[in-house]
Enzyme design. Sequence first.
Site, PDB file in Angstrom:
ATOM      1  N   SER A 144      19.276  -3.401 -23.391  1.00  0.00           N
ATOM      2  CA  SER A 144      19.023  -4.662 -23.480  1.00  0.00           C
ATOM      3  C   SER A 144      17.524  -4.868 -22.226  1.00  0.00           C
ATOM      4  O   SER A 144      17.585  -4.082 -21.946  1.00  0.00           O
ATOM      5  CB  SER A 144      19.820  -6.121 -22.535  1.00  0.00           C
ATOM      6  N   TYR A 159      26.203  -5.781 -16.581  1.00  0.00           N
ATOM      7  CA  TYR A 159      26.197  -5.888 -17.453  1.00  0.00           C
ATOM      8  C   TYR A 159      24.469  -5.454 -18.150  1.00  0.00           C
ATOM      9  O   TYR A 159      24.154  -4.031 -18.447  1.00  0.00           O
ATOM     10  CB  TYR A 159      25.718  -7.277 -18.256  1.00  0.00           C
TER      11      TYR A 159
END
Length: 254
Positions: A144, A159
Amino acid sequence: MTMRVAIVTGASSGIGQSAAIQIAKRGTGVILTYNGNQYGALDTVAAIEKDGGTAVALPLDAGRSETFPAFRDSVVAALRDTWRRDTFDHLVNNAGFGQMALFEETTEEMFDGLMRVLLKGPYFLTQTLLPLLADGGAIVNVTSNAASFAGMEPGYSAYGTMKGGLVVLTRYMAKEFSPRGIRVNSVSPGSTRTRIAGNAFERHPEVIPGLAARTALGRLGEPDDIGVVVAALLGDEGCWITAQDIEVSGGYNL
């Protein structure tokens, strides 16, 4: 000639579903996994079969590493029964979920949940399946841009940390698997219209124009924008690329 086979985790929707379909369009058989969303996985299988491809859907909880040996057994059975093979060629570690909380409000439970699925899962699932992965194969880990400066936003410290760990793990896998000719890369999507964080974009469409405005190419990403890159990295076009993290974000915060 034996048909190539890919395993794509978390392929019941979004990027995983797109990647599975794009991989199948290139003539590769697909074993795809789902956790909660069996109907989505069956939709993916149906889309692949409609185009003349071959796919099998298997259940997998990427956050429960103790189930991985049994999953490997089900992969062995699917390879034998569907493709008359005892190995596979490509692995896409895509299964994941998004959860946000400001640093001060991040609990150990949330941290551990993200870690199990986003980092420990790909690590030990790859380890479990590695004996079945054919020499000269390829792996793509879905990371990501939350792990890079371009995509950093408050609320994604846990995250982004797990996804950053997966970027580093990708390089180590590439180094250690290279004697077998196995290539390992990662793709880092930016904001993409998926079901992440409980269908956040459907529930909060008002955030989309702001994200599009911060994207050089002027729109939100779509699953196929990332799925085609995953398929290309696994395919012959990617034969000289390994240990790379490729941001696929349309130029977010460029």
